[in-house]
Design a protein around this motif. Structure first.
Motif, short mmCIF file in Angstrom:
data_model
loop_
_atom_site.label_atom_id
_atom_site.label_comp_id
_atom_site.label_asym_id
_atom_site.label_seq_id
_atom_site.Cartn_x
_atom_site.Cartn_y
_atom_site.Cartn_z
N LEU A 42 -26.68 -17.76 46.73
CA LEU A 42 -25.43 -18.11 46.05
C LEU A 42 -25.55 -17.90 44.55
O LEU A 42 -24.59 -17.49 43.90
N ARG A 43 -26.71 -18.20 44.00
CA ARG A 43 -26.91 -17.94 42.57
C ARG A 43 -26.71 -16.45 42.28
O ARG A 43 -26.07 -16.08 41.29
N MET A 44 -27.29 -15.61 43.12
CA MET A 44 -27.15 -14.17 42.93
C MET A 44 -25.69 -13.74 43.00
O MET A 44 -25.19 -13.00 42.15
N LEU A 45 -24.95 -14.24 44.00
CA LEU A 45 -23.55 -13.85 44.18
C LEU A 45 -22.66 -14.39 43.06
O LEU A 45 -21.67 -13.75 42.69
N ASN A 46 -23.02 -15.54 42.51
CA ASN A 46 -22.19 -16.17 41.48
C ASN A 46 -22.52 -15.69 40.08
O ASN A 46 -21.91 -16.15 39.10
N MET A 49 -28.82 -16.67 37.54
CA MET A 49 -30.13 -16.13 37.85
C MET A 49 -30.74 -16.84 39.06
O MET A 49 -30.89 -18.06 39.05
N PRO A 50 -31.08 -16.08 40.09
CA PRO A 50 -31.81 -16.68 41.22
C PRO A 50 -33.26 -16.90 40.83
O PRO A 50 -33.70 -16.49 39.75
N LEU A 51 -34.01 -17.56 41.71
CA LEU A 51 -35.44 -17.75 41.45
C LEU A 51 -36.25 -16.57 41.95
O LEU A 51 -37.38 -16.37 41.51
N TRP A 52 -35.71 -15.83 42.92
CA TRP A 52 -36.38 -14.63 43.43
C TRP A 52 -35.33 -13.67 43.96
O TRP A 52 -34.17 -14.06 44.14
N VAL A 53 -35.70 -12.43 44.18
CA VAL A 53 -34.78 -11.47 44.78
C VAL A 53 -34.56 -11.86 46.24
O VAL A 53 -35.52 -11.91 47.03
N VAL A 310 -37.67 -3.79 41.74
CA VAL A 310 -37.35 -5.05 41.04
C VAL A 310 -37.09 -4.78 39.57
O VAL A 310 -36.10 -5.26 39.00
N ASP A 311 -37.95 -4.01 38.94
CA ASP A 311 -37.80 -3.72 37.51
C ASP A 311 -36.51 -2.96 37.23
O ASP A 311 -35.83 -3.23 36.22
N ASP A 312 -36.15 -2.02 38.09
CA ASP A 312 -34.99 -1.16 37.83
C ASP A 312 -33.66 -1.80 38.21
O ASP A 312 -32.64 -1.55 37.57
N LEU A 313 -33.65 -2.61 39.27
CA LEU A 313 -32.39 -3.10 39.82
C LEU A 313 -32.18 -4.60 39.73
O LEU A 313 -31.04 -5.07 39.73
N ALA A 314 -33.24 -5.35 39.69
CA ALA A 314 -33.10 -6.79 39.92
C ALA A 314 -33.15 -7.66 38.67
O ALA A 314 -32.95 -8.87 38.78
N MET A 315 -33.40 -7.09 37.51
CA MET A 315 -33.58 -7.93 36.33
C MET A 315 -32.27 -8.52 35.82
O MET A 315 -32.27 -9.37 34.93
N THR A 316 -31.14 -8.07 36.36
CA THR A 316 -29.85 -8.70 36.05
C THR A 316 -29.64 -9.96 36.89
O THR A 316 -28.73 -10.74 36.62
N GLY A 317 -30.43 -10.11 37.97
CA GLY A 317 -30.21 -11.22 38.90
C GLY A 317 -29.09 -10.98 39.88
O GLY A 317 -28.70 -11.86 40.62
N ARG A 318 -28.58 -9.74 39.94
CA ARG A 318 -27.43 -9.43 40.82
C ARG A 318 -27.83 -8.51 41.96
O ARG A 318 -27.05 -7.70 42.42
N PHE A 319 -29.04 -8.63 42.46
CA PHE A 319 -29.56 -7.71 43.47
C PHE A 319 -30.17 -8.48 44.63
O PHE A 319 -30.90 -9.45 44.45
#
Length: 352
Positions: A42-46, A49-53, A310-319
């Motif tokens: 839910l953190r990711m969708l909202n 920042m989530p705690l993990w991908v 993770v480095d390329d896509l996930a550092m926004t927290g939206r992945f």
């Protein structure tokens, strides 16, 4: 943010859900996470920042009832909800419309030739009680899979060639048909919410080739945008999220997908510059993906690939992704590596 502890990888139970897309039951470990997988998703969708991908294979309940003829036909072959015959293709491990099939003589005849399925004829509660009750973990986000969206359904009922012609030549006829199709999908979405307690809809509608979209943004805006706004509105009114699964190179449609109200996009990695799309649109549109690690990739390369993703896509927290390792005897646990690496990167990001 609390420091990472290897105890977070300890197995404290398991999740067991019916498979989707014809796959067998999905049994995965439940691990000692600092917050629930649902809260993290839910953190990711909202946009927090989530705690993990989120690894959706571990962290989500995927629901695709086989009492839906569409689900069964797309997975195994057979006749779908609208009377279209599908055949299973072993090489792709999926089904396709049987060559030569034409369900409608012409889209203009849809009212006479195409009775819409009666959703009330299915005992949804019985299916839930027998196949899902007690198996849908409340600490995981649940998403309900709906295949064959507006454009896909048009092509399946007639042909791709004619579907393109209808888009160009018959906008009023197509809108009338789509209005009815939207009503029917909304009824199904309400069932997903009321009976299966879904938190999110994964709505399929492929819109492109490997090189580009099937149609222009202008056509999307005129014919599809109003229909998708209906779909996303009812999902949001019910307190659900909605993710568009759409394969093909469709980056030019991203602004319209956002305008339509989708919370996330599940797209094709090999046909899109996902990093560029995340950089430009990630604030307004989360990305989900089927993330496959091929069997012939070495353990060292597989770990490096996860780190780069993770480095390329996930550092926004939206992945988020559905991680699938096709090498069953791999020496390293890639799901654990995705969790560990993204957890450490997010801690590092928070401390800056």
């Amino acid at each position: 943010m609390a420091n990472f502890n290897e105890k977070e990888l300890e197995i404290i139970g398991q999740y067991n859900m019916p498979g989707i897309y014809g796959a067998p039951d999905c049994i995965v470990p439940k691990q000692n996470r600092p917050i629930t997988p649902k809260e993290n998703m839910l953190r990711m969708l909202n946009g927090e920042m989530p705690l993990w991908v989120p690894n959706q294979t571990y962290d989500n309940n995927a629901i695709q009832p086989m009492v839906m003829p569409d689900a069964k036909a797309r997975a195994f072959g057979g006749t779908d909800w609208f009377g279209i015959e599908w055949v299973y293709e072993p090489l792709t491990k999926a089904a396709m419309v049987k060559p030569g099939t034409r369900r409608l003589s012409d889209l203009a005849n849809w009212k006479e030739e195409l009775p819409f399925p009666d959703l009330s004829a299915i005992d949804w509660q019985k299916d839930y009680d027998e196949n899902y009750k007690g198996r849908i973990a409340e600490d995981r986000l649940s998403y309900f899979v709906i295949v064959n969206g507006f454009f896909e359904r048009t092509a399946d009922l007639t042909s791709f060639e004619d579907a393109f012609c209808y888009l160009l030549e018959e906008p009023e006829l197509l809108t009338e048909f789509y209005d009815r199709l939207a009503e029917w999908h909304i009824e199904l979405i309400r069932i997903a919410h009321d009976v299966y307690h879904a938190d999110m809809i994964l709505f399929h509608d492929d819109m492109g080739t490997q090189r580009s979209t099937f149609f222009s943004p202008e056509i999307y805006k005129e014919l599809l945008l109003p229909q998708y706004k209906k779909i996303t509105k009812v999902c949001h009114d019910l307190g659900m999220y909605v993710c568009l699964h759409s394969c093909g190179c469709i980056s030019t449609l991203m602004p319209l997908i956002i305008e339509a109200g989708f919370d996330a996009w599940e797209g094709q990695d090999s046909a899109n510059d996902k990093a560029a799309i995340m950089k430009e649109y990630g604030k307004d549109l989360a990305q989900c993906t089927l993330y496959i690690i091929p069997a012939d990739m070495s353990d060292e390369d597989a770990v490096a690939h996860i780190h780069k993703t993770v480095d390329d896509l996930a550092m926004t927290g939206r992945f988020a992704c559905r991680l699938r390792d096709e090498k069953p005897d791999r020496a390293v646990n890639l799901a654990d590596e995705l969790y560990r690496y993204s957890r450490l990167k997010y801690i590092e990001l928070a401390e800056k």
